[in-house]
Design an enzyme around this catalytic site. Structure first.
Site, PDB file in Angstrom:
ATOM      1  N   ILE A  63     -12.011  -3.872  25.546  1.00 27.29           N
ATOM      2  CA  ILE A  63     -11.112  -5.022  25.437  1.00 27.29           C
ATOM      3  C   ILE A  63     -11.568  -5.748  24.175  1.00 27.29           C
ATOM      4  CG2 ILE A  63     -12.567  -6.350  27.057  1.00 27.29           C
ATOM      5  CD1 ILE A  63     -10.146  -8.027  27.798  1.00 27.29           C
ATOM      6  N   SER A  64     -10.628  -6.057  23.288  1.00 26.89           N
ATOM      7  CA  SER A  64     -10.992  -6.661  21.997  1.00 26.89           C
ATOM      8  C   SER A  64     -11.646  -8.023  22.205  1.00 26.89           C
ATOM      9  CB  SER A  64      -9.751  -6.833  21.121  1.00 26.89           C
ATOM     10  OG  SER A  64      -9.130  -5.595  20.884  1.00 26.89           O
ATOM     11  N   GLN A  65     -12.451  -8.406  21.206  1.00 24.70           N
ATOM     12  CA  GLN A  65     -13.075  -9.735  21.165  1.00 24.70           C
ATOM     13  C   GLN A  65     -11.956 -10.796  21.133  1.00 24.70           C
ATOM     14  OE1 GLN A  65     -15.537  -9.895  17.700  1.00 24.70           O
ATOM     15  NE2 GLN A  65     -15.913 -12.092  17.876  1.00 24.70           N
TER      16      GLN A  65
END
Ligand code: SAM
Length: 217
Positions: A63-65
């Site tokens: 999951i992206s930052q």
């Protein structure tokens, strides 16, 4: 699934961090303040959900930052009703942010397990995204043309399918790198003659965009 005062307080602290890193768009910040990110990450990381970090999700993906989600979304400048194509549904968190901003969203994921899990979460949030299972480097020409395209995996170049499926004046936000190790964020705008003009933004690190017009392995 719960969303407690503690989670809401943690989201407020995250918003402060994102502002301090340069995110200014209040609509984007409000969306991040609304969506329960802790629902989108594995239970063992729940207590870290509002740190500004990427986390592993199922199938070896991430999951992206939050900063990256905010940065790509701010670049896209979403208007309610915009027809958006997202490549890399992953956990569904970025999709939830786009839907909550009023986008009509088409989001493609190549891994079935993630595609199904993301659909369940978006349903729980009453967010209506059109999720597609398949190779996102082909785009989804049956729903084109799009106002904007967002790619959340690192590409070796901009797939020609995206340019073809974009409206004139539309934007593509995509991380592009010569190797899989790191990417530059590119904002590309489609010109009236069908070509694109692009600006190079900051440095990022994404999992690879795999597929016909992406990395082969
Ligand atoms: N947007 C996601 C989120 O909010 O959790 C983060 C996505 S993760 C950084 C990148 C995703 O791109 C992975 O789930 C990966 O399986 C997917 N992906 C990679 N190549 C793809 C392709 N050709 N088509 C569709 N999805 C792809």
């Amino acid at each position: 699934m719960k969303d407690t005062y503690r989670h809401q307080g943690q989201r407020k602290s995250l918003i402060k961090i994102l502002r301090s890193k340069g995110i200014q768009d209040t609509k984007v910040l409000n969306a991040i303040n609304t969506i329960p990110r802790h629902w989108f990450i594995p239970a063992e990381f729940e207590s870290y959900a509002y740190q500004d970090n990427a986390f592993p999700i199922d199938s070896g993906q991430t999951i992206s930052q939050p900063y990256t989600v905010a940065y790509q979304t701010e670049l896209l400048d979403i208007k309610p009703g915009d027809r958006i194509l997202e490549i890399g549904t992953g956990s569904g968190y970025q999709a939830a942010i786009l839907c909550s901003l009023g986008a009509t969203l088409y989001s493609i994921e190549r891994i079935k397990e993630l595609h199904i899990q993301a659909g369940e979460l978006l349903n729980k949030l009453n967010l209506n995204a059109n999720l597609i299972l398949g190779d996102g480097t082909k785009g989804a020409k049956e729903f084109a043309p799009y106002d904007k395209i967002i790619v959340t995996a690192g590409a070796p170049h901009i797939p020609t399918n995206y340019v073809k499926q974009l409206k004139t004046g539309g934007a593509i936000v995509i991380p592009v790198g010569k190797t899989q190790a790191s990417q530059k964020m590119i904002l590309a705008i489609k010109q009236a003659d069908g070509s694109i003009k692009h600006e190079v933004k900051g440095d990022f690190k994404f999992v690879p965009l795999l597929g016909e017009q992406g990395w082969k392995t």
